[in-house]
Design an enzyme around this catalytic site. Structure first.
Site, PDB file in Angstrom:
ATOM      1  N   THR A 323      23.566 108.295  23.553  1.00 37.42           N
ATOM      2  CA  THR A 323      24.015 109.665  23.840  1.00 37.42           C
ATOM      3  C   THR A 323      25.537 109.782  23.789  1.00 37.42           C
ATOM      4  O   THR A 323      26.257 108.784  23.833  1.00 37.42           O
ATOM      5  CB  THR A 323      23.547 110.124  25.236  1.00 37.42           C
ATOM      6  OG1 THR A 323      24.197 109.313  26.217  1.00 37.42           O
ATOM      7  CG2 THR A 323      22.048 110.019  25.389  1.00 37.42           C
ATOM      8  N   CYS A 324      26.012 111.038  23.728  1.00 39.32           N
ATOM      9  CA  CYS A 324      27.446 111.312  23.636  1.00 39.32           C
ATOM     10  C   CYS A 324      28.064 111.386  25.014  1.00 39.32           C
ATOM     11  O   CYS A 324      28.781 112.344  25.340  1.00 39.32           O
ATOM     12  CB  CYS A 324      27.677 112.624  22.908  1.00 39.32           C
ATOM     13  SG  CYS A 324      27.060 112.567  21.256  1.00 39.32           S
ATOM     14  N   ASP A 325      27.766 110.420  25.864  1.00 32.47           N
ATOM     15  CA  ASP A 325      28.374 110.389  27.193  1.00 32.47           C
ATOM     16  C   ASP A 325      28.862 108.965  27.402  1.00 32.47           C
ATOM     17  O   ASP A 325      28.105 108.012  27.197  1.00 32.47           O
ATOM     18  CB  ASP A 325      27.333 110.775  28.250  1.00 32.47           C
ATOM     19  CG  ASP A 325      27.972 110.958  29.616  1.00 32.47           C
ATOM     20  OD1 ASP A 325      28.826 110.133  29.993  1.00 32.47           O
ATOM     21  OD2 ASP A 325      27.622 111.931  30.300  1.00 32.47           O
ATOM     22  N   ASN A 366      21.021 115.671  25.755  1.00 30.87           N
ATOM     23  CA  ASN A 366      21.525 115.455  24.405  1.00 30.87           C
ATOM     24  C   ASN A 366      20.412 115.548  23.344  1.00 30.87           C
ATOM     25  O   ASN A 366      20.550 115.044  22.237  1.00 30.87           O
ATOM     26  CB  ASN A 366      22.171 114.058  24.319  1.00 30.87           C
ATOM     27  CG  ASN A 366      23.583 114.103  23.730  1.00 30.87           C
ATOM     28  OD1 ASN A 366      24.153 113.056  23.472  1.00 30.87           O
ATOM     29  ND2 ASN A 366      24.137 115.251  23.510  1.00 30.87           N
TER      30      ASN A 366
END
Ligand SMILES: *Cc1c(COP(=O)(O)O)cnc(C)c1O
Length: 376
Positions: A323-325, A366
């Protein structure tokens, strides 16, 4: 990894990350608990994995259940257990949920303060209550320390208040911390429990039960002591502190019941480096913290990870989720060693992941779906 899981994955080749659970292992774990602690009733901690098939198998084996919410109680009843086999073990309950549990026939509730006793007394008149006490969780990889429980003095007054309000003061509970590596960890809390029993006994309140909680570990990177070692250490501690008046006991295994019944199958999505001279590769999997591996927080739980290239030379990697975290990094401080030959598209198996994975996965952060489970 069991043969049944291996065959399932080979035959079905499911797309995307998934958890495969072998019910035979759950059955064997239940029997092993019954054997290690023969005089103790088992209350499976539902939050570890609430899959209906798991609940059904355990209900058939005669297990009882530790539930934390109204929904968990309803799941357990739907799986065929009767309400007398259910404990509402969360110390933080909505009053309308207590009332609903009572209406469904549940008569055993956890408390750890006066305000919660008042709620239970109003919504579940005459029910049995046990008071959770604090426990230091030393030796546990996933401590459950300060949030739940009160000190021994307060437990005495809370249980006296329960009696005054028409409830039945039934016992004491504690949790030594999850993935507890030390079989002697129960000793201190049992000494405190015995003190509470004696103190209340002198005031005419005779408690009957000690709830020994969970904490029984699953095998990880390091080996852990056998279940029988836990059974023996607990029995000896009960003898030490209660003499020949050992009370009724229950345990609430979650992780110890289901963790090693499950394997997560995942796939390498990307392998990269942050600079040309970097020695450490970043390996990105199709599953991360939000997909069910939240127990890697602070690298607390270190899963055993295998690939098809494990006979090749290895080198350290940082393992991360998709994910984009940026919190979605699994292991960086203590890097894992994975094969140098590892490639994008390779399958990666994450072992002993039957507990606290699917039940922790996000609904769709996401755009990644919650972890899929196959129960076989
Ligand atoms: C989570 C929980 C358990 C299960 O603990 P494990 O370490 O997974 O065995 C048992 N009892 C209570 C009250 C819990 O909250």
């Amino acid at each position: 990894m069991t043969d049944r899981i291996r065959e399932f994955l080979a035959r079905n080749r499911p797309e995307g990350p998934c958890l495969v659970l072998d019910l035979d292992v759950v059955r064997a774990n239940y029997q092993a608990f019954a054997k290690a602690l023969p005089d103790t009733r088992v209350f499976y901690a539902v939050k570890a994995n609430p899959e209906p098939e798991i609940l059904k198998v355990l209900a058939e084996l005669g297990s009882c259940f530790d539930c934390a919410s109204r929904t968990e109680i309803e799941l357990v009843l739907a799986a065929g257990a009767t309400p007398d086999r259910i404990s509402f073990g969360n110390t933080i309950k909505r009053e309308s949920d207590i009332a609903r549990a009572y209406e469904l026939g549940v008569r055993l509730f956890a408390i750890d303060c006066e305000a919660e006793v008042e709620k239970v007394a109003r919504a579940a008149p005459g029910a049995r209550v046990f008071c959770r006490i604090l426990c230091d969780c030393e030796g546990a990889d996933w401590p459950l320390s300060r949030k739940f429980g009160c000190d021994a003095q307060m437990a005495v007054s809370v249980l006296e208040q329960a009696q005054r309000l028409g409830l039945v003061p039934h016992g004491v509970s504690f949790h030594v911390g999850s993935q507890q590596n030390n079989p002697d960890a129960w000793n201190g809390a049992l000494a405190t429990s015995a003190w509470i029993f004696r103190t209340l006994g002198e005031r005419g309140i005779h408690l009957k039960m000690v709830n020994l909680g969970g904490g029984f570990p699953a095998h990880r990177l390091q080996k852990v002591p056998e279940r029988s070692a836990y059974g023996l250490a607990i029995f000896q501690a009960l003898r030490r502190h209660f003499g020949n008046r050992i009370p009724e006991t229950i345990i609430e295994p979650g992780r110890g019941m289901v963790a090693d019944a499950g394997i997560i199958k995942s796939e390498v999505l990307l392998i990269s480096r942050k600079s040309a001279e970097d020695e450490v590769r970043w390996v990105y999997l199709d599953i991360g913290k939000f997909g069910g591996l939240i127990e890697t927080m602070d690298e607390a739980i270190r899963y055993r990870i295998t690939t098809e290239r494990d006979s090749d030379a290895t080198a350290p990697v940082v393992l991360a989720g998709p994910t984009c975290d940026s919190v979605d990094v699994l292991y960086e401080r203590n890097p894992y060693l994975l094969p140098v030959s590892l490639e994008i598209g390779d399958e990666v198996l994450i072992e002993a992941t039957g507990a606290y994975t699917a039940s922790y996965s996000s609904v769709g952060f996401n755009g990644f779906p919650p972890l899929r489970s196959f129960v076989i």
